[in-house]
Write a protein that holds these residues in place. Sequence first.
Motif: not given
Length: 64
Positions: A21, A29, A35, A55
């Motif tokens: 991510c 994050h 992630c 997402c």
Amino acid sequence: MNDYEKNHENCGCKHNKGVTCDVKSCQYHDGECYCTAKQISVGPTDACKCSETVCATFKSNTQA
């Protein structure tokens, strides 16, 4: 396994292996490139190409 994964394999980081991510404004994050959500949801169901996906797990890390 890339260098980041090798360096963080036993660090206790709670990230999803294999799920990268770049969205640093998301509360999930990890500050690097992963992630930390327990699970993720990607949609919408009618997407036909990558640029049409999002997402759905995203949550802003800023309080509005």
